[in-house]
Design a protein around this motif. Structure first.
Motif, PDB file in Angstrom:
ATOM      1  N   CYS A 405       0.842  -1.209   0.000  1.00 27.35           N
ATOM      2  CA  CYS A 405       0.000   0.000   0.000  1.00 27.35           C
ATOM      3  C   CYS A 405       0.873   1.254   0.000  1.00 27.35           C
ATOM      4  O   CYS A 405       0.598   2.221  -0.719  1.00 27.35           O
ATOM      5  N   GLU A 406       1.923   1.222   0.797  1.00 26.59           N
ATOM      6  CA  GLU A 406       2.847   2.355   0.842  1.00 26.59           C
ATOM      7  C   GLU A 406       3.510   2.561  -0.522  1.00 26.59           C
ATOM      8  O   GLU A 406       3.600   3.692  -1.026  1.00 26.59           O
ATOM      9  N   ILE A 407       3.951   1.465  -1.138  1.00 15.71           N
ATOM     10  CA  ILE A 407       4.586   1.565  -2.459  1.00 15.71           C
ATOM     11  C   ILE A 407       3.569   2.016  -3.505  1.00 15.71           C
ATOM     12  O   ILE A 407       3.870   2.854  -4.368  1.00 15.71           O
ATOM     13  N   VAL A 434      -2.294   3.408 -13.617  1.00 16.00           N
ATOM     14  CA  VAL A 434      -1.601   2.946 -12.423  1.00 16.00           C
ATOM     15  C   VAL A 434      -2.284   1.671 -11.920  1.00 16.00           C
ATOM     16  O   VAL A 434      -3.508   1.635 -11.756  1.00 16.00           O
ATOM     17  N   ASN A 435      -1.500   0.633 -11.712  1.00 15.60           N
ATOM     18  CA  ASN A 435      -2.036  -0.620 -11.170  1.00 15.60           C
ATOM     19  C   ASN A 435      -2.299  -0.475  -9.677  1.00 15.60           C
ATOM     20  O   ASN A 435      -1.503   0.119  -8.947  1.00 15.60           O
ATOM     21  N   VAL A 436      -3.394  -1.055  -9.222  1.00  9.99           N
ATOM     22  CA  VAL A 436      -3.761  -1.035  -7.807  1.00  9.99           C
ATOM     23  C   VAL A 436      -3.727  -2.462  -7.282  1.00  9.99           C
ATOM     24  O   VAL A 436      -4.263  -3.384  -7.914  1.00  9.99           O
ATOM     25  N   SER A 437      -3.094  -2.670  -6.147  1.00  9.87           N
ATOM     26  CA  SER A 437      -3.009  -4.008  -5.562  1.00  9.87           C
ATOM     27  C   SER A 437      -4.327  -4.388  -4.896  1.00  9.87           C
ATOM     28  O   SER A 437      -5.161  -3.534  -4.573  1.00  9.87           O
ATOM     29  N   LYS A 438      -4.483  -5.663  -4.656  1.00  9.08           N
ATOM     30  CA  LYS A 438      -5.685  -6.170  -3.993  1.00  9.08           C
ATOM     31  C   LYS A 438      -5.831  -5.577  -2.599  1.00  9.08           C
ATOM     32  O   LYS A 438      -6.932  -5.209  -2.174  1.00  9.08           O
ATOM     33  N   LEU A 439      -4.719  -5.467  -1.878  1.00 14.78           N
ATOM     34  CA  LEU A 439      -4.768  -4.920  -0.522  1.00 14.78           C
ATOM     35  C   LEU A 439      -5.168  -3.450  -0.541  1.00 14.78           C
ATOM     36  O   LEU A 439      -5.955  -2.999   0.303  1.00 14.78           O
TER      37      LEU A 439
END
Length: 610
Positions: A405-407, A434-439
């Motif tokens: 999340c920080e990255i 921009v790609n977004v992570s699952k978290l």
């Protein structure tokens, strides 16, 4: 039970008495629930005169259950007759709660009838106090209740020979330390330590000799771990996670948190072996113990007590098979990989602040006009020792360590600033994806971070594309739809990445406010050959257009693949045919026409387009 457990210091002696002479029971947390403030003040005064100093008080029984969970009181003094909620109701709720069911409860009642006392006993009351409260009786009942409760707690949680926590309490300590490590960052090391002489002395000499060796080793381990006192562990067995435990007749456990480097883990293991293998004199014998150590690391080897224990136990058995005094990591593979992974994990923390992360941009190109219409932001780690690392080398690790999340926030902020700067330089009004992570998607604060990145950069919302994956959307359909609608209200565009590789339902797909489908590169690789891939790509393009979306193909590396996409009326493409991902300065030069796209043959020498 030793006499000091029963000893109660007088108030006048408390300040002058050495800490060692003070009964640990006096530090126990006493909670009171009574709707009469005068009653709780009176009880607290009586107990303070005897040396108790740790109190929690509420006059509203409706908040008592949550307060008791939070405070983990050692004993509860509970009034039975209260207007908002009776003590009977609260007592029933306490005994129904798995975390609180064994909390000692002394009920206070002004009733002289047997019915109230019988009902309270049936609900699980530990003891009674009659109102008005007699000071001497109060002190005795509180003291006795605490003493018996702590005595039974000791039997359930501590080893009888060494006084160390047992496996049950140690497991709870592991869970606490690992949870804390996940919140604040850091590695927790679980050392499983086997000393076979602790068992062999019992078989060859006597039980007393084995006990003497075990006690001596336990004291050395306590000193190495920081000398947690027995009294503190007795009174608050779950407030402070135990660092040392006796797990079996010849086995100890040790937990160390906050280790700064992989070398520090090995240093602790070496120190353990040196400390415990030093000779111990038992009667006329000097015992030189053999010591084997197995090491499991959280979060690398697991994030719960059972997984870490199994890993450390397996490692210690492998160490025994090597002979001599040895330490071993949780698996043969991890003895090499764990070191590198742990090192990378420690170095990844704070990499953005140190300026080691950078964003590369891969052009998104129109199929019809072969011109750049946008780009995708892809993070790279410029590692001080290993050079430029692609996301495949560290993104999964970032997810394990809860750093993603920080990255992700850093990448989004950087991409928005760069896109705004290109526009200010007259290089075009580009869309940046921009790609977004699952978290990131699941945490619920994605909208806030998107708005902050747009505000800080000055980028127009409709220039930002948020790329999601099928799997993250399908985990919670209703929640995903709510968040996506919130994002579209902000004004950003939503894209579904790697389409075709998940298991989503088309009935849900039409409900999502998506503007773009991206065809996964696995379907592009074998084009333009016949077969299933050709049919799938054509179908996805038609599906996207029928749903009012643009379609982008990923991983395009040959002119033949591009010709095939042009035949299917695919809108855009990304891939090494046009350009690999480029640092911001080189991408800006490409926009200005000062940097030529990389030829397809050169690009094929690299693996993957992300």
């Amino acid at each position: 039970m030793s006499n000091d457990i029963w000893a109660i210091s007088k108030a006048g002696d408390l300040d002058d008495a050495p800490a060692a002479q003070r009964s640990p029971l006096l530090d126990a947390k006493v909670m009171m629930v009574d709707d009469e403030p005068l009653m709780t003040e009176l009880i607290q005064t009586h107990l303070e005169e005897e040396g108790y100093r740790n109190f929690v008080v509420t006059h509203d029984p409706r908040e008592a259950l949550a307060l008791l969970r939070h405070e983990e009181a050692a004993v509860l003094l509970l009034d039975l007759m209260m207007p908002q909620m009776s003590g009977f109701e609260l007592l029933q709720a306490i005994r129904a709660d798995r975390a609180l069911r064994y909390t000692p409860v002394i009920v206070l009642t002004a009733s002289t009838g047997a019915d109230s006392k019988l009902r309270a006993l049936q609900l699980g009351a530990t003891d009674f106090l009659s109102k008005p409260v007699d000071a001497s009786e109060l002190v005795l009942r509180v003291r006795n209740t605490l003493a018996f409760h702590q005595y039974h707690t000791r039997l359930a949680n501590f080893d009888g020979v060494t006084g160390l926590p047992n496996q049950r309490l140690f497991d709870r300590g592991i869970e606490q330390l690992v949870a804390n490590g996940q919140r604040v960052g850091g590695v927790v090391a679980h050392f499983s330590i086997v000393v076979p002489e602790c068992r062999q002395l019992r078989e060859n000499l006597s039980q007393s000799s084995a006990d003497a060796l075990t006690k001596a080793l336990a004291r050395r381990l306590e000193k190495l771990a920081g000398d947690e006192t027995e009294a503190a562990a007795l009174v608050t067995p779950v407030d402070h996670a135990p660092r040392v435990a006796r797990l079996a007749a010849d086995q100890f456990g040790l937990l160390i948190e906050g280790l700064a480097s992989p070398r520090a883990v090995e240093a602790v293991a070496q120190r353990l072996i040196a400390t415990l293998s030093a000779p111990v004199t038992i009667g006329r014998h000097d015992i030189h113990a053999n010591v084997w150590v197995g090491i499991a690391l959280a979060p690398t080897d697991g994030v719960n007590a059972e997984t870490l224990r199994k890993g450390a136990d397996l490692a210690v058995r492998q160490a025994q098979q090597r002979g001599g005094a040895h330490y071993q990591f949780a698996s043969a593979e991890l003895n090499a990989n764990s070191y590198r992974k742990m090192t990378l994990g420690l170095q990844l923390r704070g990499a953005a602040e140190r300026g080691e992360l950078e964003v590369h941009y891969q052009p998104k190109v129109s199929v019809a006009g072969n011109r750049i219409i946008g780009c995708e932001a892809l993070v790279r780690w410029n590692h001080p020792d290993h050079g430029l690392l692609p996301p495949g080398d560290f993104i999964a690790l970032a997810e394990e360590l809860s750093l993603i999340c920080e990255i992700g926030r850093w990448v989004m902020g950087s991409a928005c600033r760069e896109a705004a700067a290109w526009g200010a330089r007259g290089l075009g009004r580009l869309m940046v994806a921009v790609n977004v992570s699952k978290l990131q998607f699941q945490r619920g604060d994605l909208c806030t971070h998107v708005q902050q990145a747009l505000f800080d950069s000055g980028l127009a919302p409709d220039q930002l594309v948020i790329e999601l994956t099928e799997s993250m959307l399908m985990d919670d359909i209703a929640g995903s739809l709510d968040l996506m609608q919130a994002l579209t209200r902000v004004g950003v565009t939503l894209s579904i990445d790697d389409f075709g590789t998940g298991f989503s339902s088309l009935s849900y797909l039409k409900r999502f406010p998506l503007s773009e489908l991206k065809i996964d590169r696995s379907f592009i690789t074998d084009l333009p050959g016949g077969g299933a891939d050709l049919a799938i790509v054509r179908a996805i393009v038609e599906l996207g257009h029928n749903l009012g979306m643009s379609v982008t193909a990923e991983g395009v590396e040959t002119a033949a693949q591009l010709a095939c996409l042009r035949q299917f009326d695919c809108d855009n493409y990304q891939g090494y045919l046009y350009s690999r991902p480029l640092p911001a300065a080189r991408f800006a030069a490409l926009l200005q026409g000062r940097d030529e796209p990389h030829p397809a043959l050169e690009c094929r020498q690299l693996s993957g387009s992300g």
